[in-house]
Structures are given as structure tokens and as C-alpha cells.
Design a protein around this motif. Structure first.
Motif, PDB file in Angstrom:
ATOM      1  N   GLN A   1      -6.026   1.914   5.845  1.00  0.00           N
ATOM      2  CA  GLN A   1      -6.213   0.287   5.418  1.00  0.00           C
ATOM      3  C   GLN A   1      -5.683  -0.182   6.620  1.00  0.00           C
ATOM      4  O   GLN A   1      -5.444  -0.023   7.309  1.00  0.00           O
ATOM      5  CB  GLN A   1      -4.847   0.372   4.200  1.00  0.00           C
ATOM      6  N   GLY A   2      -6.317  -1.896   6.224  1.00  0.00           N
ATOM      7  CA  GLY A   2      -6.439  -2.587   7.555  1.00  0.00           C
ATOM      8  C   GLY A   2      -4.559  -3.188   7.142  1.00  0.00           C
ATOM      9  O   GLY A   2      -3.748  -3.636   6.016  1.00  0.00           O
ATOM     10  N   TRP A   3      -3.928  -4.265   8.272  1.00  0.00           N
ATOM     11  CA  TRP A   3      -2.886  -4.189   8.242  1.00  0.00           C
ATOM     12  C   TRP A   3      -3.036  -5.297   8.203  1.00  0.00           C
ATOM     13  O   TRP A   3      -3.798  -6.411   8.257  1.00  0.00           O
ATOM     14  CB  TRP A   3      -1.674  -3.981   9.690  1.00  0.00           C
ATOM     15  N   LYS A   4      -2.177  -5.935   6.988  1.00  0.00           N
ATOM     16  CA  LYS A   4      -2.051  -7.486   6.330  1.00  0.00           C
ATOM     17  C   LYS A   4      -0.893  -7.960   6.801  1.00  0.00           C
ATOM     18  O   LYS A   4       0.182  -7.341   6.147  1.00  0.00           O
ATOM     19  CB  LYS A   4      -2.636  -7.208   5.270  1.00  0.00           C
ATOM     20  N   PRO A   5      -0.876  -8.895   7.731  1.00  0.00           N
ATOM     21  CA  PRO A   5       0.867  -9.385   8.281  1.00  0.00           C
ATOM     22  C   PRO A   5       1.434 -10.400   6.173  1.00  0.00           C
ATOM     23  O   PRO A   5       0.581 -10.729   5.612  1.00  0.00           O
ATOM     24  CB  PRO A   5       0.608 -10.567   8.530  1.00  0.00           C
ATOM     25  N   GLN A   6       2.644 -10.065   6.450  1.00  0.00           N
ATOM     26  CA  GLN A   6       3.839 -10.765   5.006  1.00  0.00           C
ATOM     27  C   GLN A   6       3.388 -12.497   4.965  1.00  0.00           C
ATOM     28  O   GLN A   6       3.628 -12.980   6.016  1.00  0.00           O
ATOM     29  CB  GLN A   6       5.184  -9.919   5.188  1.00  0.00           C
TER      30      GLN A   6
END
Length: 141
Positions: free
Chosen positions: A136-141
Motif C-alpha cells: 500500500q502506498g504511504w498516505k500522509p495524515q
């Protein structure tokens, strides 16, 4: 021994005039030259269900003595996949009998020949995933 006709090149002009007449005039010669990059005539051997016409002239050397002329509707969008397998066999000297003289017997499991459909946007094959990706690609909060 060279004659006067050969010396002056009149035999070449006579051959050119006969070729132009057989093709169908200057306009037809220019059109054929534009589409095929050659000016040649031959014997019409047959035509397939797609409108392709197949010619033969044994005065040319072996691999170049058979050719196909694609129909008007194709214009410059011709492709090798537009030639059915039975005519491909004849064009490439795999056999000397044309499908018009010796039609192939198609078994019930043989599909009808179709041209490469990847040039049409609505028929193009596009793969898609049926499972979730493992990373899964990293998604910043």
C-alpha cells in the motif's frame, strides 16, 4: 548486339507506356506509387473476404513476385494482420495453390480471422487487477 531501340531507350519507354496502360492511367500509377512505393503490374490471382487483392508476376525474383493490394477503405492503415492465414501461406511461398483454387477446410473449432484490434480504442485489451495490491502506498495524515 544492341539495336537502335535499345540504344535510344525506346524499349524502356514502350514498357513504361504498357505498364501505365495496364495499371489504369497516370493517376492510378501515382496513387499506386504513393501507397506501395513501387510501380508494378501482375496477374490478379484472387481476392479475400476483406477486399484484399492478391497479385503475382513471375518476372520478378522469387520472394517479391507475390503481393497484396489493400482495399480503398484501409488507405495507409494497412497491417499484416489484415491478411488471412490461407493467403499468408500463398504470399510467403509456403504453398503454390491459392485459396481460390484449393479452399481450406475449416474445422468447427477454427475461429474466423480478425485483424489486430488493438488499434481500435473500444476493442483494445486493457488488463485490470482482480486482487488487492500487497504493498500500500504511504498516505500522509
Amino acid at each position: 548486339q544492341m539495336g537502335v531501340k535499345e540504344f535510344l531507350g525506346l524499349d524502356k519507354l514502350a514498357k513504361l507506356a504498357a505498364t501505365v496502360q495496364k495499371i489504369g492511367g497516370i493517376r492510378a500509377v501515382l496513387k499506386q506509387r504513393y501507397l506501395m512505393d513501387v510501380t508494378r503490374t501482375g496477374t490478379l490471382v484472387g481476392e479475400d473476404k476483406f477486399g484484399n487483392k492478391y497479385f503475382e508476376d513471375n518476372s520478378y525474383f522469387m520472394p517479391r513476385n507475390r503481393w497484396v493490394v489493400y482495399p480503398e477503405r484501409v488507405w495507409l492503415d494497412y497491417d499484416a494482420t489484415q491478411v488471412p492465414p490461407e493467403w499468408h501461406r500463398w504470399l510467403h511461398h509456403i504453398g503454390d495453390e491459392t485459396p481460390t483454387t484449393n479452399p481450406p477446410q475449416n474445422e468447427k473449432w477454427v475461429l474466423d480471422h480478425e485483424q489486430n484490434s488493438s488499434i481500435f480504442a473500444d476493442k483494445k485489451y486493457t488488463p485490470y487487477a482482480t486482487s488487492r495490491t500487497k504493498i500500500q502506498g504511504w498516505k500522509p495524515q
